[in-house]
Enzyme design. Structure first.
Site, PDB file in Angstrom:
ATOM      1  N   ASP A  23      44.560  42.030  37.637  1.00  0.00           N
ATOM      2  CA  ASP A  23      45.457  42.073  38.790  1.00  0.00           C
ATOM      3  C   ASP A  23      46.273  43.363  38.752  1.00  0.00           C
ATOM      4  O   ASP A  23      47.018  43.592  37.811  1.00  0.00           O
ATOM      5  CB  ASP A  23      46.368  40.836  38.723  1.00  0.00           C
ATOM      6  CG  ASP A  23      47.499  40.878  39.734  1.00  0.00           C
ATOM      7  OD1 ASP A  23      47.358  41.582  40.756  1.00  0.00           O
ATOM      8  OD2 ASP A  23      48.521  40.205  39.505  1.00  0.00           O
ATOM      9  N   ASN A  25      48.515  44.441  41.165  1.00  0.00           N
ATOM     10  CA  ASN A  25      49.793  44.519  41.893  1.00  0.00           C
ATOM     11  C   ASN A  25      50.736  43.345  41.646  1.00  0.00           C
ATOM     12  O   ASN A  25      51.691  43.145  42.380  1.00  0.00           O
ATOM     13  CB  ASN A  25      49.522  44.656  43.397  1.00  0.00           C
ATOM     14  CG  ASN A  25      48.759  43.456  43.940  1.00  0.00           C
ATOM     15  OD1 ASN A  25      48.326  42.596  43.160  1.00  0.00           O
ATOM     16  ND2 ASN A  25      48.608  43.375  45.237  1.00  0.00           N
ATOM     17  N   ASP A  27      50.483  40.091  41.977  1.00  0.00           N
ATOM     18  CA  ASP A  27      50.523  38.856  42.772  1.00  0.00           C
ATOM     19  C   ASP A  27      49.804  37.704  42.058  1.00  0.00           C
ATOM     20  O   ASP A  27      49.655  36.616  42.610  1.00  0.00           O
ATOM     21  CB  ASP A  27      49.951  39.081  44.187  1.00  0.00           C
ATOM     22  CG  ASP A  27      48.471  39.411  44.174  1.00  0.00           C
ATOM     23  OD1 ASP A  27      47.886  39.536  43.061  1.00  0.00           O
ATOM     24  OD2 ASP A  27      47.871  39.555  45.260  1.00  0.00           O
ATOM     25  N   ASP A  31      42.023  41.889  41.572  1.00  0.00           N
ATOM     26  CA  ASP A  31      41.717  42.632  42.792  1.00  0.00           C
ATOM     27  C   ASP A  31      40.848  43.849  42.494  1.00  0.00           C
ATOM     28  O   ASP A  31      40.523  44.128  41.341  1.00  0.00           O
ATOM     29  CB  ASP A  31      43.019  43.048  43.496  1.00  0.00           C
ATOM     30  CG  ASP A  31      44.009  43.661  42.509  1.00  0.00           C
ATOM     31  OD1 ASP A  31      43.629  44.613  41.819  1.00  0.00           O
ATOM     32  OD2 ASP A  31      45.150  43.149  42.408  1.00  0.00           O
ATOM     33  N   ASP A 100      27.589  39.595  45.876  1.00  0.00           N
ATOM     34  CA  ASP A 100      27.170  38.201  45.932  1.00  0.00           C
ATOM     35  C   ASP A 100      26.848  37.895  47.390  1.00  0.00           C
ATOM     36  O   ASP A 100      27.651  38.188  48.274  1.00  0.00           O
ATOM     37  CB  ASP A 100      28.321  37.310  45.446  1.00  0.00           C
ATOM     38  CG  ASP A 100      27.831  36.071  44.737  1.00  0.00           C
ATOM     39  OD1 ASP A 100      27.046  35.341  45.356  1.00  0.00           O
ATOM     40  OD2 ASP A 100      28.228  35.832  43.590  1.00  0.00           O
ATOM     41  N   ASP A 197      23.328  33.531  46.138  1.00  0.00           N
ATOM     42  CA  ASP A 197      23.870  32.219  45.836  1.00  0.00           C
ATOM     43  C   ASP A 197      22.940  31.093  46.293  1.00  0.00           C
ATOM     44  O   ASP A 197      22.402  31.143  47.399  1.00  0.00           O
ATOM     45  CB  ASP A 197      25.208  32.102  46.580  1.00  0.00           C
ATOM     46  CG  ASP A 197      25.996  30.886  46.182  1.00  0.00           C
ATOM     47  OD1 ASP A 197      26.281  30.754  44.990  1.00  0.00           O
ATOM     48  OD2 ASP A 197      26.325  30.078  47.074  1.00  0.00           O
ATOM     49  N   GLU A 238      19.833  32.691  42.663  1.00  0.00           N
ATOM     50  CA  GLU A 238      20.227  31.482  41.947  1.00  0.00           C
ATOM     51  C   GLU A 238      19.342  30.386  42.507  1.00  0.00           C
ATOM     52  O   GLU A 238      19.383  30.102  43.691  1.00  0.00           O
ATOM     53  CB  GLU A 238      21.712  31.180  42.183  1.00  0.00           C
ATOM     54  CG  GLU A 238      22.207  30.082  41.281  1.00  0.00           C
ATOM     55  CD  GLU A 238      23.546  29.501  41.726  1.00  0.00           C
ATOM     56  OE1 GLU A 238      24.190  28.867  40.928  1.00  0.00           O
ATOM     57  OE2 GLU A 238      23.918  29.678  42.903  1.00  0.00           O
ATOM     58  N   HIS A 306      30.333  31.766  35.868  1.00  0.00           N
ATOM     59  CA  HIS A 306      31.547  31.121  36.350  1.00  0.00           C
ATOM     60  C   HIS A 306      31.355  29.641  36.697  1.00  0.00           C
ATOM     61  O   HIS A 306      32.291  29.012  37.155  1.00  0.00           O
ATOM     62  CB  HIS A 306      32.028  31.869  37.594  1.00  0.00           C
ATOM     63  CG  HIS A 306      31.018  31.798  38.707  1.00  0.00           C
ATOM     64  ND1 HIS A 306      29.782  32.402  38.623  1.00  0.00           N
ATOM     65  CD2 HIS A 306      31.045  31.158  39.903  1.00  0.00           C
ATOM     66  CE1 HIS A 306      29.109  32.142  39.727  1.00  0.00           C
ATOM     67  NE2 HIS A 306      29.852  31.392  40.524  1.00  0.00           N
ATOM     68  N   ASP A 307      30.172  29.116  36.506  1.00  0.00           N
ATOM     69  CA  ASP A 307      29.912  27.727  36.870  1.00  0.00           C
ATOM     70  C   ASP A 307      29.781  26.776  35.679  1.00  0.00           C
ATOM     71  O   ASP A 307      29.489  25.598  35.872  1.00  0.00           O
ATOM     72  CB  ASP A 307      28.627  27.637  37.704  1.00  0.00           C
ATOM     73  CG  ASP A 307      28.825  28.194  39.111  1.00  0.00           C
ATOM     74  OD1 ASP A 307      29.947  28.098  39.632  1.00  0.00           O
ATOM     75  OD2 ASP A 307      27.848  28.729  39.679  1.00  0.00           O
TER      76      ASP A 307
HETATM   77  C1  GLC Z   1      26.758  28.650  43.397  1.00  0.00           C
HETATM   78  C2  GLC Z   1      27.969  29.374  42.892  1.00  0.00           C
HETATM   79  C3  GLC Z   1      29.086  28.406  42.784  1.00  0.00           C
HETATM   80  C4  GLC Z   1      29.380  27.836  44.153  1.00  0.00           C
HETATM   81  C5  GLC Z   1      28.093  27.259  44.788  1.00  0.00           C
HETATM   82  C6  GLC Z   1      28.258  27.014  46.259  1.00  0.00           C
HETATM   83  O1  GLC Z   1      26.337  27.683  42.537  1.00  0.00           O
HETATM   84  O2  GLC Z   1      27.684  30.018  41.682  1.00  0.00           O
HETATM   85  O3  GLC Z   1      30.232  28.945  42.200  1.00  0.00           O
HETATM   86  O4  GLC Z   1      30.334  26.847  44.076  1.00  0.00           O
HETATM   87  O5  GLC Z   1      27.022  28.129  44.659  1.00  0.00           O
HETATM   88  O6  GLC Z   1      28.312  28.210  46.962  1.00  0.00           O
HETATM   89 CA    CA Z   2      46.388  41.348  42.854  1.00  0.00          CA
END
Ligand code: GLC
Ligand code: CA
Length: 532
Positions: A23, A25, A27, A31, A100, A197, A238, A306-307
């Site tokens: 981050d 700034n 908040d 970013d 993405d 995605d 994915e 991230h999942d």
């Molecule tokens: C993919 C993404 C996930 C998101 C899902 C719906 O699995 O990696 O984070 O919630 O798609 O878009």
């Molecule tokens: Ca920020």
């Protein structure tokens, strides 16, 4: 001769979850300026590409995977100018930029859906999937029915994910055209590729009751990515699919590759099922290495994203041997044949943490799970499940330094830091004798130095239990990679040449000539002399 495919094997992708990366700034939200400031760090790690999770305009119902405008950024991340700067800075450092692309659904706040839901005769109505009554019992991936009533048109719309993510109808050629234009828009901005995605969901088969992966998928992807303009872009989908389908789609070039995630997938329900063992992980890796090699397909290599909760917390030992098991997993996976994807934080040995209150979580899937069970399950049990399965484990802000705000923010972070951030942060890691980050740098330097890790043939060399060994060979280069699992193990492999990498610096003298491996010890041997 080098082919485009070969060149992808030189890529090392660093995945950024922008909200939690850096981050600039105060908040509390990561970013683009924050990303720009960390590009040198990414380069030093040995990555030469970044995949940035969605930064598009979005009500953030699913952290940006609910897109309200595919051509503009969410204000907290920055502006188009910031993005142009990001791309040019990245390119100047030799780092490619992967966007993405969320093609299966939009946000309910996207203009298309706003118009579509108001009037059945609107031109955008046909962009989505509607039904008078739900024609099936499909469940949303995030829990509950996949059909939601829309009072204005007296119809149900399909949402394979959260309610705020209405599915697009890819059967409609207009939708496909829109996405060609979106892809072109970003190519014109200089991006090098797309992470697509839940791509298999764009092809549904109502007759056969299939929510994803219907035959039309190949055609849709060809239309999107085989056009001359798009065909040079890197694409990774994915995707869940069988081997035959994968061959058809990636073999034809409609997509460059897909994520292979079976080894990090939980065995059953993510909130309750027991973790896999390292041995199981190794078996799955072998299967996909063999398959992709045999068919000349690009493979992808990852341990985290991230999942999923951190893999090291699930199959390794993130308590007493966090460094050892983190580096063992990295070695096991990233010297295989394919394109490495590093997820922010794993390179400092990030691990799951425990929270006792649902307020410490943000993820829509986690909250859906909680709401559904809060009246029937004891709080202790429910929170134990949430801590085990929540995607927020890997979404907590990155801890860069020891100071307040951990170098991530000077303000209040959008999601609470992991309570382990004081112990697990980049600064502290680098000061430690057992630095995961330094090991990662060494590992990727090795991958860069020797073509065998990028172009070489892969061969399983495991000859016993409790470990995974494989060879990579290319011309005169030959390497043996041995990864011991959680227990001390006498490994009976023939004597090898030079030890070029190990995660047991201290043990090197003690063990290297012996066949006894410490728990999670890994060794990489170069078995051919360089001059020969
Ligand atoms: C993919 C993404 C996930 C998101 C899902 C719906 O699995 O990696 O984070 O919630 O798609 O878009
Ligand atoms: Ca920020």
């Amino acid at each position: 001769m080098e082919t485009q495919k070969n060149l992808y094997e030189d890529w090392v992708v660093y995945q950024i979850y922008p909200k939690s990366f850096c981050d600039s700034n105060g908040d509390g939200i990561g970013d683009m300026q924050g990303i720009i400031s960390k590009l040198p760090y990414i380069k030093e790690l040995g990555a030469n590409a970044v995949w940035i999770c969605p930064m598009y305009k979005s009500p953030q119902g699913d952290n940006g995977y609910d897109v309200a405008d595919y051509r503009d950024f969410h204000p907290t991340y920055g502006t188009m100018r910031d993005f142009e700067k990001l791309v040019s800075r990245a390119h100047a450092l030799g780092i490619k930029v992967i966007m993405d692309l969320v093609a299966n659904h939009t946000s309910e706040e996207h203009e298309w859906f706003q118009k579509a839901r108001k009037n059945r005769n609107d031109r955008y109505h046909g962009y989505y999937v509607w039904a008078k009554t739900p024609p099936n019992t499909w469940r949303s991936v995030f829990g509950g029915s996949a059909w939601k009533y829309n009072a204005t048109t007296k119809e149900y719309y399909l949402h394979s994910f959260a309610e705020c993510q209405p599915d697009l109808r890819w059967e409609n050629p207009k939708v496909r055209k829109e996405f060609c234009a979106i892809v072109d828009f970003w190519l014109d901005k200089g991006v090098d590729g797309f992470r697509c995605d839940v791509l298999d969901f764009i092809a549904k088969d109502f007759k056969k009751d299939k929510m994803f992966g219907a035959p039309a998928l190949t055609e849709y992807l060809q239309e999107l990515f085989s056009r001359e303009k798009a065909s040079a872009a890197f694409t990774v989908g994915e995707f869940q699919t069988d081997e035959k389908r994968l061959k058809e789609i990636c073999g034809s070039g409609a997509l460059k590759c897909t994520f292979q995630m079976e080894h990090i997938e939980p065995k059953g329900d993510k909130f309750t099922s027991p973790a896999r063992t390292m041995a199981e992980v190794a078996e799955i890796l072998k299967k996909w290495q063999g398959f992709t090699q045999k068919n000349g397909l690009l493979c992808t290599l990852l341990t985290d994203n991230h999942d999923y909760p951190w893999l090291n917390s699930r199959v390794g030992n993130d308590k007493n041997r966090r460094y050892e098991s983190a580096t063992a997993l990295a070695t096991m996976v990233f010297l295989l044949r394919g394109i490495p994807f590093i997820y922010q934080g794993q390179e400092i040995g990030a691990a799951n943490a425990r929270f006792d209150d649902i307020a410490a979580f943000d993820d829509v899937e986690t909250h859906n799970y909680y709401k559904k069970r809060k009246d029937t399950l004891k709080k202790r049990e429910l929170m134990a499940r949430i801590n085990r399965g929540s995607r927020d484990n890997a979404r907590r802000p990155m801890a860069w330094s020891k100071e307040k705000g951990f170098g991530f923010t000077t303000g209040t972070p959008w999601l609470p830091f992991s309570p382990r951030s004081g112990k697990i942060n980049a600064e502290k890691d680098l000061q430690s004798k057992k630095s995961v980050l330094r090991y990662y740098r060494e590992l990727f330097a090795l991958r860069k130095k020797y073509a065998a890790f990028r172009r070489g043939e892969w061969k399983d060399a495991t000859a016993g239990k409790g470990y995974f060994a494989y060879e990579r060979s290319y011309g005169k280069e030959r390497f043996l990679i041995v990864c011991n699992f959680g227990k001390r193990n006498g490994i009976d492999l023939p004597a090898q040449g030079e030890l070029v990498l190990t995660n047991m610096k201290n043990g090197r003298g003690r063990y290297a000539t012996k066949s006894v491996y410490a728990p999670y010890e890994v060794r990489v041997y170069k078995t051919e002399k360089e001059k020969n």
